[in-house]
Motif scaffolding. Structure first.
Motif, PDB file in Angstrom:
ATOM      1  N   ARG A   1       4.422   2.343 -10.418  1.00 54.76           N
ATOM      2  CA  ARG A   1       3.585   3.551 -10.354  1.00 54.76           C
ATOM      3  C   ARG A   1       2.510   3.325  -9.319  1.00 54.76           C
ATOM      4  O   ARG A   1       1.922   2.241  -9.237  1.00 54.76           O
ATOM      5  CB  ARG A   1       2.941   3.846 -11.710  1.00 54.76           C
ATOM      6  N   PHE A   2       2.219   4.366  -8.527  1.00 58.04           N
ATOM      7  CA  PHE A   2       1.182   4.286  -7.510  1.00 58.04           C
ATOM      8  C   PHE A   2      -0.171   4.658  -8.085  1.00 58.04           C
ATOM      9  O   PHE A   2      -0.280   5.474  -9.011  1.00 58.04           O
ATOM     10  CB  PHE A   2       1.520   5.219  -6.345  1.00 58.04           C
ATOM     11  N   HIS A   3      -1.203   4.070  -7.511  1.00 54.61           N
ATOM     12  CA  HIS A   3      -2.568   4.385  -7.923  1.00 54.61           C
ATOM     13  C   HIS A   3      -2.841   5.863  -7.631  1.00 54.61           C
ATOM     14  O   HIS A   3      -2.636   6.332  -6.498  1.00 54.61           O
ATOM     15  CB  HIS A   3      -3.554   3.502  -7.159  1.00 54.61           C
ATOM     16  N   PRO A   4      -3.327   6.621  -8.619  1.00 52.65           N
ATOM     17  CA  PRO A   4      -3.510   8.066  -8.408  1.00 52.65           C
ATOM     18  C   PRO A   4      -4.517   8.405  -7.325  1.00 52.65           C
ATOM     19  O   PRO A   4      -4.442   9.493  -6.729  1.00 52.65           O
ATOM     20  CB  PRO A   4      -3.974   8.561  -9.787  1.00 52.65           C
ATOM     21  N   ASP A   5      -5.444   7.498  -7.027  1.00 51.64           N
ATOM     22  CA  ASP A   5      -6.449   7.781  -5.987  1.00 51.64           C
ATOM     23  C   ASP A   5      -5.893   7.609  -4.586  1.00 51.64           C
ATOM     24  O   ASP A   5      -6.580   7.926  -3.607  1.00 51.64           O
ATOM     25  CB  ASP A   5      -7.658   6.864  -6.154  1.00 51.64           C
TER      26      ASP A   5
ATOM     27  N   TYR B   1       0.843  -1.193   0.000  1.00 54.34           N
ATOM     28  CA  TYR B   1       0.000   0.000   0.000  1.00 54.34           C
ATOM     29  C   TYR B   1       0.874   1.237   0.000  1.00 54.34           C
ATOM     30  O   TYR B   1       1.857   1.265   0.734  1.00 54.34           O
ATOM     31  CB  TYR B   1      -0.916  -0.005   1.235  1.00 54.34           C
ATOM     32  N   PRO B   2       0.549   2.268  -0.792  1.00 51.24           N
ATOM     33  CA  PRO B   2      -0.591   2.396  -1.685  1.00 51.24           C
ATOM     34  C   PRO B   2      -0.571   1.347  -2.813  1.00 51.24           C
ATOM     35  O   PRO B   2       0.508   0.836  -3.154  1.00 51.24           O
ATOM     36  CB  PRO B   2      -0.436   3.801  -2.273  1.00 51.24           C
ATOM     37  N   PRO B   3      -1.731   1.034  -3.388  1.00 47.64           N
ATOM     38  CA  PRO B   3      -1.737   0.123  -4.539  1.00 47.64           C
ATOM     39  C   PRO B   3      -0.790   0.632  -5.619  1.00 47.64           C
ATOM     40  O   PRO B   3      -0.692   1.842  -5.866  1.00 47.64           O
ATOM     41  CB  PRO B   3      -3.199   0.163  -5.012  1.00 47.64           C
ATOM     42  N   HIS B   4      -0.097  -0.289  -6.251  1.00 49.60           N
ATOM     43  CA  HIS B   4       0.890   0.092  -7.258  1.00 49.60           C
ATOM     44  C   HIS B   4       0.868  -0.937  -8.374  1.00 49.60           C
ATOM     45  O   HIS B   4       0.278  -2.006  -8.244  1.00 49.60           O
ATOM     46  CB  HIS B   4       2.280   0.161  -6.617  1.00 49.60           C
ATOM     47  N   LYS B   5       1.518  -0.622  -9.457  1.00 49.90           N
ATOM     48  CA  LYS B   5       1.532  -1.541 -10.592  1.00 49.90           C
ATOM     49  C   LYS B   5       2.858  -1.458 -11.325  1.00 49.90           C
ATOM     50  O   LYS B   5       3.611  -0.479 -11.197  1.00 49.90           O
ATOM     51  CB  LYS B   5       0.376  -1.256 -11.560  1.00 49.90           C
ATOM     52  N   HIS B   6       3.120  -2.504 -12.115  1.00 56.90           N
ATOM     53  CA  HIS B   6       4.292  -2.549 -12.997  1.00 56.90           C
ATOM     54  C   HIS B   6       3.921  -3.403 -14.206  1.00 56.90           C
ATOM     55  O   HIS B   6       4.417  -4.508 -14.359  1.00 56.90           O
ATOM     56  CB  HIS B   6       5.527  -3.082 -12.260  1.00 56.90           C
ATOM     57  N   ASP B   7       3.045  -2.864 -15.044  1.00 54.65           N
ATOM     58  CA  ASP B   7       2.581  -3.613 -16.219  1.00 54.65           C
ATOM     59  C   ASP B   7       2.702  -2.836 -17.526  1.00 54.65           C
ATOM     60  O   ASP B   7       2.177  -3.247 -18.555  1.00 54.65           O
ATOM     61  CB  ASP B   7       1.138  -4.086 -16.019  1.00 54.65           C
ATOM     62  N   GLU B   8       3.410  -1.694 -17.486  1.00 52.08           N
ATOM     63  CA  GLU B   8       3.669  -0.904 -18.689  1.00 52.08           C
ATOM     64  C   GLU B   8       5.132  -0.496 -18.714  1.00 52.08           C
ATOM     65  O   GLU B   8       5.740  -0.285 -17.664  1.00 52.08           O
ATOM     66  CB  GLU B   8       2.819   0.368 -18.717  1.00 52.08           C
ATOM     67  N   LEU B   9       5.674  -0.363 -19.918  1.00 51.95           N
ATOM     68  CA  LEU B   9       7.044   0.116 -20.050  1.00 51.95           C
ATOM     69  C   LEU B   9       7.024   1.635 -20.173  1.00 51.95           C
ATOM     70  O   LEU B   9       6.564   2.191 -21.167  1.00 51.95           O
ATOM     71  CB  LEU B   9       7.717  -0.507 -21.274  1.00 51.95           C
TER      72      LEU B   9
ATOM     73  N   GLY C   1      -2.190  -5.021 -13.405  1.00 47.03           N
ATOM     74  CA  GLY C   1      -3.121  -4.420 -12.469  1.00 47.03           C
ATOM     75  C   GLY C   1      -2.475  -3.796 -11.244  1.00 47.03           C
ATOM     76  O   GLY C   1      -1.305  -4.009 -10.937  1.00 47.03           O
ATOM     77  N   TRP C   2      -3.304  -2.988 -10.552  1.00 44.97           N
ATOM     78  CA  TRP C   2      -2.897  -2.363  -9.294  1.00 44.97           C
ATOM     79  C   TRP C   2      -2.985  -3.427  -8.198  1.00 44.97           C
ATOM     80  O   TRP C   2      -4.032  -4.002  -7.977  1.00 44.97           O
ATOM     81  CB  TRP C   2      -3.838  -1.210  -8.939  1.00 44.97           C
ATOM     82  N   HIS C   3      -1.882  -3.715  -7.506  1.00 39.71           N
ATOM     83  CA  HIS C   3      -1.947  -4.706  -6.450  1.00 39.71           C
ATOM     84  C   HIS C   3      -1.718  -4.045  -5.096  1.00 39.71           C
ATOM     85  O   HIS C   3      -0.865  -3.196  -4.925  1.00 39.71           O
ATOM     86  CB  HIS C   3      -1.007  -5.893  -6.667  1.00 39.71           C
ATOM     87  N   GLY C   4      -2.573  -4.459  -4.162  1.00 34.56           N
ATOM     88  CA  GLY C   4      -2.635  -3.907  -2.836  1.00 34.56           C
ATOM     89  C   GLY C   4      -4.011  -3.301  -2.596  1.00 34.56           C
ATOM     90  O   GLY C   4      -4.719  -2.962  -3.549  1.00 34.56           O
ATOM     91  N   PRO C   5      -4.391  -3.260  -1.299  1.00 36.90           N
ATOM     92  CA  PRO C   5      -3.557  -3.645  -0.174  1.00 36.90           C
ATOM     93  C   PRO C   5      -3.543  -5.147   0.079  1.00 36.90           C
ATOM     94  O   PRO C   5      -4.394  -5.882  -0.397  1.00 36.90           O
ATOM     95  CB  PRO C   5      -4.232  -2.929   1.002  1.00 36.90           C
TER      96      PRO C   5
END
Length: 274
Positions: free
Chosen positions: A261-265, A170-178, A230-234
Motif C-alpha cells: 500500500r502506498f502512503h496516502p500523502d 518512492y512513493p513510500p509504501h508498506k507491507h505490514d498488515e494482512l 512502517g512506510w519505507h522510502g524514499p
C-alpha cells in the motif's frame, strides 16, 4: 525495537564467518536473513541451510556452489553496478559449499520455510530487469527472485539500482498488515552499496502505527536497514554516486506474494514503486 536497532552500519553485525550476519534472532522477527561472505583467492565457505532456504548471489566475483550432489558455476560479476548476476538456490536441510578461485563477495539471502524445493541455477540473462519511475525517480529493478520470476517457498529478493541524485522506494509504501488482495505482511532487509569513494545515500522508514519503525539513516556501502513495519522510502542517492540495494523479504502468508500500500500523502506522484 528502536531506530538505533534498525540501522546497522557496516561491521556492526559481523561474525566469525561473515562480514554481515543478520538472522531472525538479530532482526527480532521470524523469517528473513541476510549474510555476506568474503572469500580470498582459493577460499571456500561451507554452511548448513537448516530450516531456511537460501540464494547464493555474487556481489563481486565468480564462484562454484556445491549443494549436496549438485554443482553450479556462477559467472558472477565485477560489481553490483555491472549488471544482473546469475545465482544458485539452496533448499532447506542441505549442505552448501561456496568456493572461489579468484575470491570475491557473496550474499546469502535466506528465509525460514516449510517446503524443500530442489537446488537450482538462475541464469543472469533470465533475470527480469525493469525500469520504474521517471525523471528523478527513475531506477532499475532486477527481479531475480521476485514472487513472479523465481520459485521459492517464502523468500523474495530483488536488486534496485538508483542513479546518482535520484529517489527510489518512492512513493513510500508498506507491507505490514494482512489485507487480502491489497497488502501482505513481509519483513524486509535493505543492504546498500554506493558507487565511488566516499559516496552515501539516505534511507527513510516512517511509522505506520504508534511506536512503529522510525528511521532516517545516512547509508554507505555495507550498511543495512531493517524494516519490520512502517512506510519505507524514499531511498535517496547522492548526486554522482549510484546507489545499489538488495531487498530480502519473507513473511507468514499462505501464498508467496508482494502486495503493498502506498502512503496516502504521496499518491498521484510519478515515482512508480520501489
Amino acid at each position: 525495537m528502536t531506530s538505533k536497532d534498525l540501522y546497522l552500519p557496516r561491521g556492526t553485525t559481523a561474525s566469525a564467518e561473515y562480514v554481515l550476519d543478520i538472522g531472525p534472532e538479530r532482526a527480532g522477527w521470524t523469517y528473513g536473513a541476510l549474510r555476506v561472505v568474503e572469500l580470498s583467492p582459493g577460499g571456500s565457505h561451507t554452511f548448513i541451510t537448516g530450516n531456511s532456504e537460501w540464494i547464493v548471489l555474487p556481489l563481486e566475483g565468480a564462484c562454484t556452489v556445491r549443494i549436496e550432489e549438485s554443482e553450479f558455476q556462477l559467472l558472477g560479476r565485477d560489481s553490483v553496478f555491472a549488471g544482473a548476476s546469475d545465482f544458485a538456490y539452496a533448499p532447506r536441510d542441505a549442505r552448501v559449499q561456496i568456493a572461489s578461485g579468484a575470491g570475491g563477495r557473496f550474499a546469502l539471502a535466506g528465509a525460514k520455510c516449510e517446503r524443500r524445493l530442489p537446488a537450482r541455477y538462475g541464469p543472469a540473462p533470465e533475470v527480469p530487469v525493469e525500469r520504474r519511475g521517471s525523471g528523478t525517480c527513475a531506477r532499475q529493478v532486477r527481479n531475480f527472485a521476485s514472487a513472479e520470476a523465481f520459485d521459492c517457498d517464502r523468500l523474495i529478493a530483488v536488486e534496485v539500482l538508483t542513479p546518482g541524485g535520484n529517489w527510489s522506494s518512492y512513493p513510500p509504501h508498506k507491507h505490514d498488515e494482512l489485507r487480502p488482495g491489497e497488502e501482505c505482511v513481509l519483513e524486509e532487509i535493505y543492504y546498500f552499496e554506493i558507487e565511488g569513494a566516499g559516496g552515501l545515500g539516505y534511507q527513510r522508514v516512517s511509522p505506520s502505527r504508534p511506536g512503529g519503525a522510525d528511521v532516517l539513516a545516512e547509508v554507505r556501502s555495507g550498511d543495512a536497514v531493517l524494516v519490520p513495519d512502517g512506510w519505507h522510502g524514499p531511498s535517496i542517492a547522492q548526486p554522482g554516486h549510484a546507489m545499489y540495494y538488495l531487498n530480502v523479504m519473507a513473511g507468514p502468508g499462505e501464498s508467496r506474494e508482494w502486495r503493498i500500500r502506498f502512503h496516502p500523502d504521496h499518491t498521484g506522484t510519478t515515482g512508480g514503486y520501489r
